[in-house]
Design an enzyme around this catalytic site. Sequence first.
Site, short mmCIF file in Angstrom:
data_model
loop_
_atom_site.label_atom_id
_atom_site.label_comp_id
_atom_site.label_asym_id
_atom_site.label_seq_id
_atom_site.Cartn_x
_atom_site.Cartn_y
_atom_site.Cartn_z
N TYR A 1 11.11 28.08 -21.23
CA TYR A 1 9.75 27.66 -20.91
C TYR A 1 9.34 26.59 -21.91
O TYR A 1 9.48 26.79 -23.12
CB TYR A 1 8.78 28.85 -20.98
CG TYR A 1 7.69 28.81 -19.94
CD1 TYR A 1 6.94 27.67 -19.73
CD2 TYR A 1 7.41 29.93 -19.16
CE1 TYR A 1 5.94 27.63 -18.78
CE2 TYR A 1 6.41 29.90 -18.20
CZ TYR A 1 5.68 28.74 -18.02
OH TYR A 1 4.68 28.71 -17.08
N GLU B 1 6.18 24.24 -21.89
CA GLU B 1 4.93 23.53 -21.59
C GLU B 1 4.64 22.52 -22.70
O GLU B 1 4.78 22.83 -23.88
CB GLU B 1 3.77 24.51 -21.48
CG GLU B 1 3.72 25.27 -20.17
CD GLU B 1 2.46 26.09 -20.04
OE1 GLU B 1 2.00 26.28 -18.90
OE2 GLU B 1 1.93 26.54 -21.06
N ASP C 1 5.33 2.91 -5.33
CA ASP C 1 6.02 4.15 -4.98
C ASP C 1 7.43 3.77 -4.56
O ASP C 1 7.67 3.37 -3.42
CB ASP C 1 5.28 4.87 -3.86
CG ASP C 1 5.87 6.24 -3.55
OD1 ASP C 1 6.95 6.55 -4.09
OD2 ASP C 1 5.27 6.99 -2.76
N THR D 1 11.38 9.10 -7.20
CA THR D 1 12.18 10.32 -7.22
C THR D 1 13.45 10.06 -8.01
O THR D 1 13.84 8.90 -8.22
CB THR D 1 12.55 10.78 -5.80
OG1 THR D 1 13.28 9.72 -5.15
CG2 THR D 1 11.33 11.13 -4.98
N LYS E 1 17.76 10.82 -4.01
CA LYS E 1 17.98 9.69 -3.10
C LYS E 1 19.08 8.78 -3.67
O LYS E 1 20.11 9.29 -4.13
CB LYS E 1 16.67 8.95 -2.84
CG LYS E 1 15.61 9.85 -2.15
CD LYS E 1 14.39 9.04 -1.82
CE LYS E 1 13.37 9.85 -1.03
NZ LYS E 1 12.67 10.87 -1.85
N ARG F 1 16.94 16.75 -7.60
CA ARG F 1 15.68 16.61 -6.90
C ARG F 1 14.54 16.70 -7.92
O ARG F 1 14.41 17.68 -8.63
CB ARG F 1 15.52 17.69 -5.83
CG ARG F 1 16.54 17.57 -4.70
CD ARG F 1 16.18 18.47 -3.53
NE ARG F 1 14.90 18.10 -2.95
CZ ARG F 1 14.72 17.12 -2.07
NH1 ARG F 1 15.75 16.39 -1.68
NH2 ARG F 1 13.53 16.87 -1.58
#
Length: 424
Positions: A72, A74, A218, A244, A247, A253
């Site tokens: 974890y 954060e 984008d 992203t 692709k 991903r």
Amino acid sequence: MTLRTAPFSGAEASPDVAPADFGALRRQDPEVAEVILGEAARQARTLQLIAAENVTSPAVLAALGSPLANKYAEGYPGARFHGGCELVDTVERIAVERATALFGAEHANVQPHSGSSAVLAAYAALLRPGDTVLAMGVPYGGHLTHGSPANFSGRWFDFVAYGVDPLTGWIDYGRVRALARRHRPAAVVCGSISYPRHLDYARFREIADEVGAVLIADTAHPMGLIAGGAAPSPVPYADVVCATTHKVLRGPRGGMLLCGRELAERIDRAVFPFTQGGAQMHTVAAKAVAFGEAATPAFAAYAHQVVANARVLAAGLAAEGFSLVTGGTDTHLIGADPTPLGVDGKEARGRLMAAGLVLDTCALPGAEGRGLRLGTAALTSQGMGEAEMARIAVLFAQALRRGSEAGVRAEVRELAGRFPPYPK
């Protein structure tokens, strides 16, 4: 020139591409294990032409299946809200350094869980609810985050849609400028999920500057081509670049953001804590691996081969009677209307799927109903070249003739067998 060497060959190839103990999974949960094995078999026996998909390297898969998934984290390197983050801090710094070097950006945020998460963070950093935004309309190839009423973007902001010339399929920049002058948007968004041509980022910058708007690019689809030098970069022009990491970029991903130093803090705070919690550190590590791969000459050759393959495939489809959006492509992506062959997009997709040719449908400008959207990134990763693309175009036409699916399916399986996703 046809690139005949598969990118995952030699020492990189392994019969065991799953870094985790797959035997343990089969013993503990055979039901899920069989699904995974079935999906691997499906990918190996069919041809993946979905424009948004690719084949990651074994190294990327190894990072995704690593113990970093347990951590974890954060916050950001050096400022986490959990202990024990020294090593994940290191891998995130590596990812950021590689991303900024690869794309020539001053700042990168590699934490977004997806492309949509990256766009949400960009909007959160630069806009207020109710602001007017100019973006490509969804019916013309805009993404859901470009103002769809079913998406947060269409509910929180006032989107004005620009489209394309209904006859040519090309963006009419004069029309975009006229809309910007009329509506005075707070932001202009340039990007598409189905536009097969390079965008003129300099012209979008001029339009945004004329009306005092920020420019958001984008680049979810062309980011891998940009990394490989096969497409122009928006980094010198856009205030923020959203993308992203899968692709054509061929990573895990996920999403990423690029910007200048002056917006770095706003972008980082928009990702965490405003729109996301803890980063997925195994995915961040896999992004670092992908950025490292994308910085190599081999990846540059791959990116250019993706485009060469798409152009050959597009020309072959046109020769078989398909109508192409903009008459061709500059990228990995092709928009094709099958109605001249006597079938609509939905029926065509079903017949092609039955023959082992996996692809999407999408809205096409100037066409009735939906057309086909396909791409060459995955097949190029598997080592296919122009000769295979020319043959696949013929298989497309054969698959749409009734009674031909079985023969096409056999040839598709043979072709897939010669170019497996993960050579052993």
